[in-house]
Design a protein around this motif. Structure first.
Motif, short mmCIF file in Angstrom:
data_model
loop_
_atom_site.label_atom_id
_atom_site.label_comp_id
_atom_site.label_asym_id
_atom_site.label_seq_id
_atom_site.Cartn_x
_atom_site.Cartn_y
_atom_site.Cartn_z
N ARG A 127 0.83 -1.21 0.00
CA ARG A 127 0.00 0.00 0.00
C ARG A 127 0.86 1.26 0.00
NH1 ARG A 127 -2.70 2.90 4.89
NH2 ARG A 127 -0.48 2.90 5.24
N ASP A 128 1.94 1.25 0.79
CA ASP A 128 2.82 2.41 0.83
C ASP A 128 3.51 2.65 -0.51
OD1 ASP A 128 2.12 2.78 3.45
OD2 ASP A 128 3.95 1.88 4.26
N ALA A 163 1.06 4.06 -3.04
CA ALA A 163 0.75 5.47 -2.80
C ALA A 163 1.84 6.39 -3.33
CB ALA A 163 0.55 5.71 -1.30
#
Length: 145
Positions: free
Chosen positions: A62-63, A66
């Motif tokens: 997810r990081d 992003a």
């Protein structure tokens, strides 16, 4: 998200997975087995370890998503984590179904020995998949964030 925060969140998810699974399996088997905690504890440990791995890799993915495109290694790690979760859930469901539905002690064997075997196979497959077909990609070997 920094690596330490990601690790702490993963540890909290692991503790939650351990507690909920241990209590659930123990309560489910209590009417049939006098010492059902001896079955619930190992299954809870496997659930906690699976949750730890899946949560850490999921947050890492997810990081990276992003901030741009995730690396191939993180993407493969996410697939390995998904495979580990599906393998865990499938094995536990099969073992409990076999024991509760058919009344077979083989279900306990599946729970106690099948779950770690499935997780070990998922880990090996994930490791092999991450090493194959790299085409000279040095890639990042650790997270700096």
């Amino acid at each position: 998200m920094k690596t330490i925060v990601r690790a702490l969140v993963a540890v909290l998810a692991a503790i939650l997975g351990f507690v909920l699974t241990t209590v659930g399996v123990t309560a489910l088997l209590a009417p049939q087995i006098e010492f059902s905690l001896l079955v619930g504890l190992p299954v809870g440990v496997y659930a906690g370890l699976t949750a730890l791995f899946a949560t850490f890799v999921g947050l890492w993915y997810r990081d990276q998503t992003a901030t741009g495109t995730p690396t191939e290694g993180v993407t493969r790690g996410l697939w390995a984590a998904g495979g580990a979760v599906l393998g865990f859930l499938g094995t536990v469901a099969f073992g409990l179904g076999l024991y509760l539905g058919a009344g077979m002690s083989m279900g306990l064997t599946v729970l106690l020995f099948g779950v770690p075997a499935v997780l070990l196979v998922a880990g090996v497959v994930g490791f092999v998949a991450a090493r194959l077909d790299r085409d000279g990609d040095a890639g990042r070997r650790f997270s700096s964030g």
